[in-house]
Design a protein around this motif. Sequence first.
Motif, short mmCIF file in Angstrom:
data_model
loop_
_atom_site.label_atom_id
_atom_site.label_comp_id
_atom_site.label_asym_id
_atom_site.label_seq_id
_atom_site.Cartn_x
_atom_site.Cartn_y
_atom_site.Cartn_z
N ASP A 138 0.81 -1.21 0.00
CA ASP A 138 0.00 0.00 0.00
C ASP A 138 0.85 1.27 0.00
O ASP A 138 0.44 2.29 -0.55
N ALA A 139 2.06 1.22 0.57
CA ALA A 139 2.90 2.41 0.60
C ALA A 139 3.29 2.87 -0.80
O ALA A 139 3.50 4.07 -1.03
N VAL A 140 3.38 1.93 -1.73
CA VAL A 140 3.77 2.30 -3.09
C VAL A 140 2.58 2.32 -4.04
O VAL A 140 2.38 3.29 -4.78
N SER A 141 1.78 1.27 -4.05
CA SER A 141 0.70 1.16 -5.04
C SER A 141 -0.49 2.05 -4.69
O SER A 141 -1.04 2.74 -5.56
N PHE A 142 -0.92 2.03 -3.44
CA PHE A 142 -2.07 2.82 -2.99
C PHE A 142 -1.68 4.27 -2.71
O PHE A 142 -2.36 5.19 -3.14
N SER A 146 -0.96 6.14 -6.73
CA SER A 146 -2.33 6.64 -6.97
C SER A 146 -2.42 8.16 -6.97
O SER A 146 -3.45 8.71 -7.34
N GLY A 147 -1.38 8.84 -6.52
CA GLY A 147 -1.43 10.29 -6.42
C GLY A 147 -1.76 10.80 -5.03
O GLY A 147 -1.64 12.00 -4.76
N LEU A 148 -2.17 9.90 -4.13
CA LEU A 148 -2.53 10.35 -2.79
C LEU A 148 -1.37 11.02 -2.06
O LEU A 148 -1.53 12.08 -1.45
N GLN A 149 -0.20 10.40 -2.13
CA GLN A 149 0.95 10.95 -1.43
C GLN A 149 1.29 12.34 -1.98
O GLN A 149 1.58 13.27 -1.22
N ALA A 161 5.25 9.24 4.94
CA ALA A 161 4.89 7.83 4.86
C ALA A 161 3.44 7.62 5.28
O ALA A 161 2.90 8.35 6.11
N ILE A 162 2.83 6.58 4.71
CA ILE A 162 1.51 6.15 5.13
C ILE A 162 1.67 5.27 6.37
O ILE A 162 2.72 4.65 6.58
N ARG A 163 0.66 5.23 7.23
CA ARG A 163 0.71 4.39 8.41
C ARG A 163 0.48 2.92 8.03
O ARG A 163 -0.11 2.61 6.98
N THR A 164 0.90 2.01 8.89
CA THR A 164 0.86 0.58 8.60
C THR A 164 -0.55 0.11 8.20
O THR A 164 -1.51 0.27 8.96
N GLY A 165 -0.64 -0.43 7.00
CA GLY A 165 -1.86 -1.09 6.56
C GLY A 165 -3.02 -0.18 6.22
O GLY A 165 -4.12 -0.67 5.93
N MET A 166 -2.85 1.12 6.22
CA MET A 166 -3.99 2.02 6.00
C MET A 166 -4.62 1.81 4.62
O MET A 166 -5.82 1.62 4.49
N GLY A 167 -3.79 1.84 3.58
CA GLY A 167 -4.32 1.60 2.24
C GLY A 167 -4.79 0.17 2.06
O GLY A 167 -5.75 -0.09 1.32
N ASP A 168 -4.11 -0.76 2.72
CA ASP A 168 -4.54 -2.16 2.67
C ASP A 168 -5.96 -2.30 3.20
O ASP A 168 -6.79 -2.99 2.61
N GLN A 318 -6.35 13.78 17.79
CA GLN A 318 -6.02 12.82 18.84
C GLN A 318 -4.90 11.87 18.44
O GLN A 318 -4.77 11.50 17.27
N ARG A 319 -4.12 11.47 19.41
CA ARG A 319 -3.16 10.40 19.24
C ARG A 319 -3.85 9.07 19.45
O ARG A 319 -4.97 9.01 20.00
N ALA A 320 -3.19 7.98 19.03
CA ALA A 320 -3.80 6.66 19.16
C ALA A 320 -4.16 6.36 20.61
O ALA A 320 -5.21 5.77 20.90
N SER A 321 -3.31 6.79 21.55
CA SER A 321 -3.59 6.53 22.97
C SER A 321 -4.85 7.26 23.43
O SER A 321 -5.60 6.75 24.27
N GLU A 322 -5.11 8.43 22.85
CA GLU A 322 -6.31 9.18 23.21
C GLU A 322 -7.55 8.56 22.59
O GLU A 322 -8.62 8.52 23.21
N VAL A 323 -7.43 8.05 21.37
CA VAL A 323 -8.56 7.36 20.74
C VAL A 323 -8.93 6.12 21.55
O VAL A 323 -10.12 5.83 21.77
N ALA A 324 -7.93 5.40 22.03
CA ALA A 324 -8.18 4.19 22.80
C ALA A 324 -8.95 4.49 24.08
O ALA A 324 -9.66 3.61 24.60
N ALA A 325 -8.84 5.72 24.59
CA ALA A 325 -9.56 6.11 25.81
C ALA A 325 -10.78 6.97 25.53
O ALA A 325 -11.42 7.45 26.47
N ASP A 326 -11.12 7.17 24.28
CA ASP A 326 -12.22 8.05 23.89
C ASP A 326 -13.56 7.35 24.14
O ASP A 326 -13.86 6.33 23.51
N PRO A 327 -14.40 7.86 25.04
CA PRO A 327 -15.67 7.18 25.32
C PRO A 327 -16.59 7.12 24.11
O PRO A 327 -17.39 6.19 23.99
#
Length: 397
Positions: A138-142, A146-149, A161-168, A318-327
């Motif tokens: 996904d880092a290269v093809s997606f 694709s023009g997104l980057q 860089a794209i985050r792990t697996g996002m385009g996947d 938000q950071r990932a840690s904040e999302v994990a605690a987001d009610p």
Amino acid sequence: MLEGLKVVEFATYIAAPGAGGIMADWGAEVIKIESPAGDPIRGFFASLGHVSDDNPVFELDNRGKKGVALDISKPGGREAMVRLAREADIFLTNVRPGALKRAKLDYETLKTENPRLIYASVTGYGLEGPDTDKPGFDAVSFWARSGLQGLMTPRGGEPSAIRTGMGDHITSLSTVSAILAAVVERSRTGVGRLVETSLLRTGVYAAGADMAIQLRLGRVASNRPRPDAVNPLANFFKTRDGRWLSLMPRQGSVDWPPLAKALDRPDLLEDERFNGAKARRTNGPAFVAELDAAFAALDFDEIAPRLDAIDFVWSPVQRASEVAADPQAEAAGCFVQTPDGAGGTFRAPAAPARFPGADDGPKGPAPTLGQHTDEVLRNVGFNAVEIAALRESGAAA
């Protein structure tokens, strides 16, 4: 929701297994076929030099599946694969088309074994054209191709860089929707079909609004630094206590007067530099500087209720840690408890849709390599002697 649907997944990494994982959560029986060496994503953390018994990246996309290990380069392994495909509703793969054709596991071959088979191909670049057999992530093809980057990189800036697996995972979604469309068609015709998705095509669709402008008008605006944003109000601002906010005004100027008042800056409404969308864009750096000062004068807990009171479209960054605690993320069903295989559970991201009243969560942990080989082969007619022979020859593990 998908109980009774049988999926044979012959795939590695994330995009195709992610589609299988969603269908497993929704009740399909998903049989994951791996080589005796295993899906490379099992070694995700080891490849980063990190030793861990847990692999949440693999667990997310493979929970609730049955694990079978076959070596399709050996006649017995290929025959076992074909037998599984004969009884499957869906054959899901991201193995490159050339390799599948050489192994006689391509669509044209398998549809003669099972005319009802829905054959879902996930590739980097599609099934036609000069790059059909190129490897893709996904880092290269997606992201890049694709023009997104390029769209996301501010003018003059360096690519990010794209985050792990996002385009996947976005491709996983498109793959599931395509498969289920084919299931609906088969309910009318009784015949399966080839379904194809690619990281490239999904990436172009994800950038669809910009690509539509490019295709119709021949140009598209690039991302710009905050002070030079095309719409200075569609921007990010930092509060006095260091919290970043993302703002997205509606079309026109309907949100600007109430926002100016909420920020205790009604004087800006009388400033000719900011009178109208065109003026605010022309004087973007000065406008953003005024808003920066206004937001910096207020703490998050002061401005948040004011934005809500005027029904502004906004969110904290938000950071990932904040999302994990987001009610609200919890209430929206963003997380589920996944069986760990030892009698306990662990928290993990949920599949991307909810069916209130239905059991749409993980049905079990991700399988160990070859965990269900014997069970699955017995279910398609192999007896104990035949299974032992497959293991002896290295065709099964």
